[in-house]
Design a protein around this motif. Structure first.
Motif, PDB file in Angstrom:
ATOM      1  N   ARG A 271      -3.769  -4.547   4.017  1.00  0.00           N
ATOM      2  CA  ARG A 271      -3.052  -5.121   3.086  1.00  0.00           C
ATOM      3  C   ARG A 271      -1.273  -5.046   3.700  1.00  0.00           C
ATOM      4  NH1 ARG A 271       0.500  -3.397  -0.846  1.00  0.00           N
ATOM      5  NH2 ARG A 271      -0.566  -1.346  -0.958  1.00  0.00           N
ATOM      6  N   HIS A 272      -0.616  -6.313   3.819  1.00  0.00           N
ATOM      7  CA  HIS A 272       0.496  -6.275   4.409  1.00  0.00           C
ATOM      8  C   HIS A 272       1.668  -6.722   3.480  1.00  0.00           C
ATOM      9  CE1 HIS A 272      -2.290  -7.308   7.905  1.00  0.00           C
ATOM     10  NE2 HIS A 272      -1.384  -6.899   8.467  1.00  0.00           N
ATOM     11  N   PHE A 273       1.382  -6.853   2.024  1.00  0.00           N
ATOM     12  CA  PHE A 273       2.289  -7.371   1.386  1.00  0.00           C
ATOM     13  C   PHE A 273       2.688  -6.400   0.032  1.00  0.00           C
ATOM     14  CE2 PHE A 273       1.076 -11.156   3.288  1.00  0.00           C
ATOM     15  CZ  PHE A 273       2.295 -11.850   3.508  1.00  0.00           C
ATOM     16  N   ASP A 274       3.784  -6.191  -0.438  1.00  0.00           N
ATOM     17  CA  ASP A 274       3.844  -5.338  -1.431  1.00  0.00           C
ATOM     18  C   ASP A 274       3.151  -5.631  -2.931  1.00  0.00           C
ATOM     19  OD1 ASP A 274       5.141  -3.555  -3.256  1.00  0.00           O
ATOM     20  OD2 ASP A 274       6.939  -3.749  -2.828  1.00  0.00           O
ATOM     21  N   ASP A 275       2.327  -4.802  -3.285  1.00  0.00           N
ATOM     22  CA  ASP A 275       1.590  -5.084  -4.349  1.00  0.00           C
ATOM     23  C   ASP A 275       2.437  -4.830  -5.597  1.00  0.00           C
ATOM     24  OD1 ASP A 275       1.550  -2.316  -4.442  1.00  0.00           O
ATOM     25  OD2 ASP A 275      -0.622  -2.006  -4.493  1.00  0.00           O
ATOM     26  N   ARG A 276       3.605  -4.347  -5.582  1.00  0.00           N
ATOM     27  CA  ARG A 276       4.593  -4.301  -6.898  1.00  0.00           C
ATOM     28  C   ARG A 276       5.379  -5.452  -7.173  1.00  0.00           C
ATOM     29  NH1 ARG A 276       3.065   0.702  -5.173  1.00  0.00           N
ATOM     30  NH2 ARG A 276       3.094   2.283  -6.651  1.00  0.00           N
ATOM     31  N   LEU A 277       5.542  -6.405  -6.275  1.00  0.00           N
ATOM     32  CA  LEU A 277       6.174  -7.545  -6.294  1.00  0.00           C
ATOM     33  C   LEU A 277       5.795  -8.539  -7.436  1.00  0.00           C
ATOM     34  CD1 LEU A 277       7.372  -8.229  -2.898  1.00  0.00           C
ATOM     35  CD2 LEU A 277       8.712  -6.933  -4.445  1.00  0.00           C
ATOM     36  N   GLY A 278       6.767  -9.197  -8.330  1.00  0.00           N
ATOM     37  CA  GLY A 278       6.166 -10.260  -9.288  1.00  0.00           C
ATOM     38  C   GLY A 278       5.523  -9.631 -10.355  1.00  0.00           C
ATOM     39  N   LEU A 279       5.592  -8.243 -10.674  1.00  0.00           N
ATOM     40  CA  LEU A 279       4.865  -7.896 -11.937  1.00  0.00           C
ATOM     41  C   LEU A 279       5.852  -7.400 -13.001  1.00  0.00           C
ATOM     42  CD1 LEU A 279       2.838  -4.925 -10.107  1.00  0.00           C
ATOM     43  CD2 LEU A 279       2.506  -7.246 -10.317  1.00  0.00           C
ATOM     44  N   GLU A 281       7.576  -5.398 -16.394  1.00  0.00           N
ATOM     45  CA  GLU A 281       7.973  -4.120 -16.333  1.00  0.00           C
ATOM     46  C   GLU A 281       6.950  -3.350 -17.020  1.00  0.00           C
ATOM     47  OE1 GLU A 281      10.783  -2.547 -15.483  1.00  0.00           O
ATOM     48  OE2 GLU A 281      11.394  -4.161 -14.644  1.00  0.00           O
ATOM     49  N   GLU A 282       6.115  -3.769 -17.977  1.00  0.00           N
ATOM     50  CA  GLU A 282       5.100  -2.988 -18.450  1.00  0.00           C
ATOM     51  C   GLU A 282       4.048  -2.828 -17.565  1.00  0.00           C
ATOM     52  OE1 GLU A 282       3.384  -1.033 -21.455  1.00  0.00           O
ATOM     53  OE2 GLU A 282       5.284  -1.862 -21.610  1.00  0.00           O
ATOM     54  N   GLU A 283       3.658  -3.781 -16.681  1.00  0.00           N
ATOM     55  CA  GLU A 283       2.452  -3.383 -15.663  1.00  0.00           C
ATOM     56  C   GLU A 283       3.113  -2.620 -14.624  1.00  0.00           C
ATOM     57  OE1 GLU A 283      -0.479  -6.301 -12.902  1.00  0.00           O
ATOM     58  OE2 GLU A 283       1.407  -7.058 -13.991  1.00  0.00           O
ATOM     59  N   LEU A 284       4.432  -2.498 -14.266  1.00  0.00           N
ATOM     60  CA  LEU A 284       4.962  -1.795 -13.357  1.00  0.00           C
ATOM     61  C   LEU A 284       4.786  -0.117 -13.504  1.00  0.00           C
ATOM     62  CD1 LEU A 284       8.202  -3.516 -11.918  1.00  0.00           C
ATOM     63  CD2 LEU A 284       6.158  -2.529 -10.546  1.00  0.00           C
ATOM     64  N   LYS A 285       4.735  -0.246 -14.971  1.00  0.00           N
ATOM     65  CA  LYS A 285       4.485   1.384 -15.589  1.00  0.00           C
ATOM     66  C   LYS A 285       3.452   2.018 -15.132  1.00  0.00           C
ATOM     67  CE  LYS A 285       7.504   0.531 -19.710  1.00  0.00           C
ATOM     68  NZ  LYS A 285       7.584   0.620 -21.102  1.00  0.00           N
ATOM     69  N   ARG A 286       2.366   1.281 -14.959  1.00  0.00           N
ATOM     70  CA  ARG A 286       1.057   1.695 -14.570  1.00  0.00           C
ATOM     71  C   ARG A 286       0.828   2.115 -13.137  1.00  0.00           C
ATOM     72  NH1 ARG A 286      -0.772  -3.062 -17.485  1.00  0.00           N
ATOM     73  NH2 ARG A 286      -2.167  -3.715 -16.087  1.00  0.00           N
ATOM     74  N   TYR A 287       2.145   1.822 -12.200  1.00  0.00           N
ATOM     75  CA  TYR A 287       2.119   2.149 -10.800  1.00  0.00           C
ATOM     76  C   TYR A 287       2.755   3.604 -10.630  1.00  0.00           C
ATOM     77  CZ  TYR A 287       0.131  -2.388  -9.376  1.00  0.00           C
ATOM     78  OH  TYR A 287      -0.772  -3.562  -9.194  1.00  0.00           O
ATOM     79  N   ARG A 288       3.209   3.843 -11.743  1.00  0.00           N
ATOM     80  CA  ARG A 288       4.059   5.187 -11.415  1.00  0.00           C
ATOM     81  C   ARG A 288       3.384   6.247 -10.819  1.00  0.00           C
ATOM     82  NH1 ARG A 288       7.181   5.424 -17.126  1.00  0.00           N
ATOM     83  NH2 ARG A 288       8.757   3.529 -16.890  1.00  0.00           N
ATOM     84  N   ASP A 289       2.114   6.374 -11.091  1.00  0.00           N
ATOM     85  CA  ASP A 289       1.256   7.636 -10.501  1.00  0.00           C
ATOM     86  C   ASP A 289       0.489   7.123  -9.065  1.00  0.00           C
ATOM     87  OD1 ASP A 289       1.808   9.155 -12.806  1.00  0.00           O
ATOM     88  OD2 ASP A 289      -0.077   8.173 -14.076  1.00  0.00           O
ATOM     89  N   GLU A 290       0.985   6.139  -8.432  1.00  0.00           N
ATOM     90  CA  GLU A 290       0.500   5.678  -7.429  1.00  0.00           C
ATOM     91  C   GLU A 290       1.680   5.689  -6.233  1.00  0.00           C
ATOM     92  OE1 GLU A 290      -1.991   2.037  -7.143  1.00  0.00           O
ATOM     93  OE2 GLU A 290      -2.132   2.177  -9.100  1.00  0.00           O
ATOM     94  N   LEU A 301     -12.395  -2.316  -0.113  1.00  0.00           N
ATOM     95  CA  LEU A 301     -12.563  -3.704  -0.507  1.00  0.00           C
ATOM     96  C   LEU A 301     -12.775  -3.617  -1.968  1.00  0.00           C
ATOM     97  CD1 LEU A 301     -13.556  -6.630   0.122  1.00  0.00           C
ATOM     98  CD2 LEU A 301     -15.752  -5.864   0.392  1.00  0.00           C
ATOM     99  N   LEU A 302     -13.481  -2.723  -2.643  1.00  0.00           N
ATOM    100  CA  LEU A 302     -13.369  -2.508  -4.132  1.00  0.00           C
ATOM    101  C   LEU A 302     -12.611  -1.154  -4.622  1.00  0.00           C
ATOM    102  CD1 LEU A 302     -17.163  -3.475  -4.804  1.00  0.00           C
ATOM    103  CD2 LEU A 302     -15.236  -4.890  -4.809  1.00  0.00           C
ATOM    104  N   SER A 303     -12.003  -1.108  -5.775  1.00  0.00           N
ATOM    105  CA  SER A 303     -11.327   0.141  -5.545  1.00  0.00           C
ATOM    106  C   SER A 303     -10.948   0.406  -7.284  1.00  0.00           C
ATOM    107  CB  SER A 303      -9.949  -0.023  -5.181  1.00  0.00           C
ATOM    108  OG  SER A 303      -9.065  -0.715  -5.689  1.00  0.00           O
ATOM    109  N   ASP A 304     -11.095   1.781  -7.518  1.00  0.00           N
ATOM    110  CA  ASP A 304     -10.567   1.940  -9.153  1.00  0.00           C
ATOM    111  C   ASP A 304      -8.997   2.836  -8.956  1.00  0.00           C
ATOM    112  OD1 ASP A 304     -12.929   0.979  -9.909  1.00  0.00           O
ATOM    113  OD2 ASP A 304     -14.111   3.054 -10.042  1.00  0.00           O
ATOM    114  N   LYS A 305      -8.000   2.178  -9.195  1.00  0.00           N
ATOM    115  CA  LYS A 305      -6.651   2.923  -9.035  1.00  0.00           C
ATOM    116  C   LYS A 305      -6.151   3.075 -10.446  1.00  0.00           C
ATOM    117  CE  LYS A 305      -5.954   0.204  -4.880  1.00  0.00           C
ATOM    118  NZ  LYS A 305      -4.921  -0.686  -4.170  1.00  0.00           N
ATOM    119  N   PRO A 306      -5.309   4.114 -10.380  1.00  0.00           N
ATOM    120  CA  PRO A 306      -4.516   4.568 -11.751  1.00  0.00           C
ATOM    121  C   PRO A 306      -3.986   3.189 -12.443  1.00  0.00           C
ATOM    122  CG  PRO A 306      -3.644   6.031  -9.861  1.00  0.00           C
ATOM    123  CD  PRO A 306      -4.520   4.870  -9.096  1.00  0.00           C
TER     124      PRO A 306
END
Length: 486
Positions: A271-279, A281-290, A301-306
């Motif tokens: 992956r070359h691009f930031d996966d936090r762009l365009g999200l 505020e509520e969705e960004l909260k779920r990325y805090r633990d990553e 290819l397939l993942s289970d992420k926080p």
């Protein structure tokens, strides 16, 4: 007299006070009955208009007397007018009550229709279940012998109470997201995320093509590079076909299939691009633990992420005071890709299945909080117990046979049979009449549904009447009911 279209009503409606009329022969239309008592003699009529609080005419008190009799005194007129005023209030209130009932019934049907309209795949469910429930209740009320002989709705109020409960049996579905109810594939949320997975396969295939070209540029024989690319391409195509098939759901995911899925999941891609762009505020909260990865970064290819986890925050309806006996998943939702694709049967995760079942909990909480009058006090139990069973393993309160009344058992059969025969669900093919009856027979044998009501459902012909009204012609096949009536 309460018919405003009656000639007397039309005449009196123009008056605001007690009026005397002489009724001669021939009598006006609608007043021929006077001939039976007075013959062809003139008749004096004293008409007192009954007016509602808004001034509209709701009735007329008519006093008839032979011509020449003494006209009532002013005191007697005043007394008659007083009684008439009380009668007008009573009629006005009765009509108001009837109007309120009609409004309430219409609002309930509108709500049920709105719930069906939320999903194009369950449209009509809230209409069909009450119809089937009423048909079966009518058959049960006519039973003159056997265990159901003592059951009957004796008054119109009792019937209305049952009808309202039946119409509101799924009112809690207003809280259930459409994408959960309509989930037709394992990766589906608001959209089918198989498209995201396919894009990753496309990226890996593109990278394999680039590697082949770079290998040729580095001196590798073109035929060797082409052969390696072809091998990778064929493997990717086969792997994606397998993942796509897993996404469709089914009756069973075998251990070898799960193992292959986990192996495919580990396939790397960059992956070359930031996966936090365009999200949001509520969705960004779920990325805090990553942790924020340095780009470019390698992912699987397939993942289970926080951030696939949606936390459960509102637990008010699960308060112990309600008496619900349910196993509550830790999370509200889990959108993990491997987690969803690994679902053993069907397309729903444990969290989504609970969310769908939770509609009964919401129905009960909503209805039990209403200030229902005494004549509607059973509406919550009629509406909120259609997923209970005689074995005591249903939900949400795990009621046993002793706690389930006949109307509650009727609702359970109606809900199951409608679901089995419904032809508007995205996740299953509509079953035929014989297939549906066979499944109900197994449920009877296992102690899930009332055996006497099931037998009545067949012997009374209710199953066939319902089928002819609501099933597709190709669903209606021959059913040998004798094999089930024992």
């Amino acid at each position: 007299l309460t018919d405003a279209t009656h000639p007397v009503g039309q005449a009196v409606s123009r008056e605001d006070e007690t009026t005397e009329y002489e009724i001669t022969h021939p009598r006006p239309a609608g007043m021929e009955f006077l001939d039976e008592r007075y013959g062809k003699n003139p008749v004096m009529m004293v008409a007192i208009p009954l007016r509602a609080s808004d001034g509209s005419l709701v009735g007329i008190v008519c006093n008839f007397m032979a011509q020449g009799m003494r006209t009532p005194s002013s005191d007697r007129k005043a007394l008659a007018e007083a009684f008439s005023s009380a009668a007008a209030v009573a009629i006005d209130q009765q009509r108001l009550l009837e109007a309120q009932k009609a409004l309430m019934d219409s609002m309930i049907k509108i709500m049920a229709g709105a719930i069906d309209a939320k999903s194009p795949y369950t449209g009509g469910h809230c209409e069909r279940v009450p119809e089937l429930g009423i048909m079966l209740a009518e058959a049960a009320s006519k039973a003159e012998q056997g265990p159901l002989a003592n059951f009957a709705f004796k008054t119109e109020e009792e019937w209305r109470e049952f009808r309202i409960g039946a119409w509101l049996h799924d009112c809690g579905k207003v809280t259930t997201p459409e994408y959960v109810v309509d989930k037709a594939t394992k990766l589906e949320t608001i959209n089918n995320r198989i498209h995201e997975i396919r894009t990753r396969f496309e990226i890996i295939l593109r990278d394999a093509r680039i590697e082949a070209l770079e290998a040729v540029a580095a001196g590798i024989a073109p035929n060797e590079a082409a052969a390696e690319f072809t091998r990778k391409r064929d493997q990717l195509i086969d792997d994606f076909s397998f993942v796509a098939q897993c996404n469709l759901g089914g009756e069973f995911m075998s251990a070898p299939h799960l193992e292959r899925l986990r192996k495919i999941a580990t396939t790397p891609w960059v992956r070359h691009f930031d996966d936090r762009l365009g999200l949001s505020e509520e969705e960004l909260k779920r990325y805090r633990d990553e942790p924020v990865a340095s780009l470019p970064t390698q992912e699987t290819l397939l993942s289970d992420k926080p951030h696939h986890i949606i936390a459960r925050t509102d637990t008010r309806v699960l308060d112990p005071k309600h008496g619900f006996k349910v196993d509550v998943p830790k999370h509200l939702y889990n959108h993990g890709e491997l987690y969803n694709l690994s679902i053993g049967r069907g397309t729903l995760t444990e969290e989504e299945r609970f969310k769908i079942n939770e509609h009964v909990i919401h129905s009960l909480v909503m209805l039990e909080h209403l200030p229902l009058p005494k004549n509607l006090r059973r509406v919550p139990e009629y509406a909120g117990t259609h997923h209970e069973n005689l074995k005591g393993t249903g939900y949400p309160r795990r009621l046993n046979a002793d706690q389930l009344t006949v109307p509650m058992r009727i609702m359970a059969i109606a809900d199951v049979f409608e679901a089995l025969t419904a032809c508007d669900r995205p996740y299953k093919k509509a079953k035929t009449l014989s297939e549906s009856i066979k499944i109900l027979a197994f449920m009877k044998k296992d102690g899930h549904i009332d055996p006497d009501l099931f037998d009545l459902f067949l012997s009374s012909g209710v199953y066939r009447q319902y089928a002819e009204r609501y099933l597709l012609p190709e669903q209606i096949d021959t059913v040998d009911i004798e094999q089930y009536l024992h």
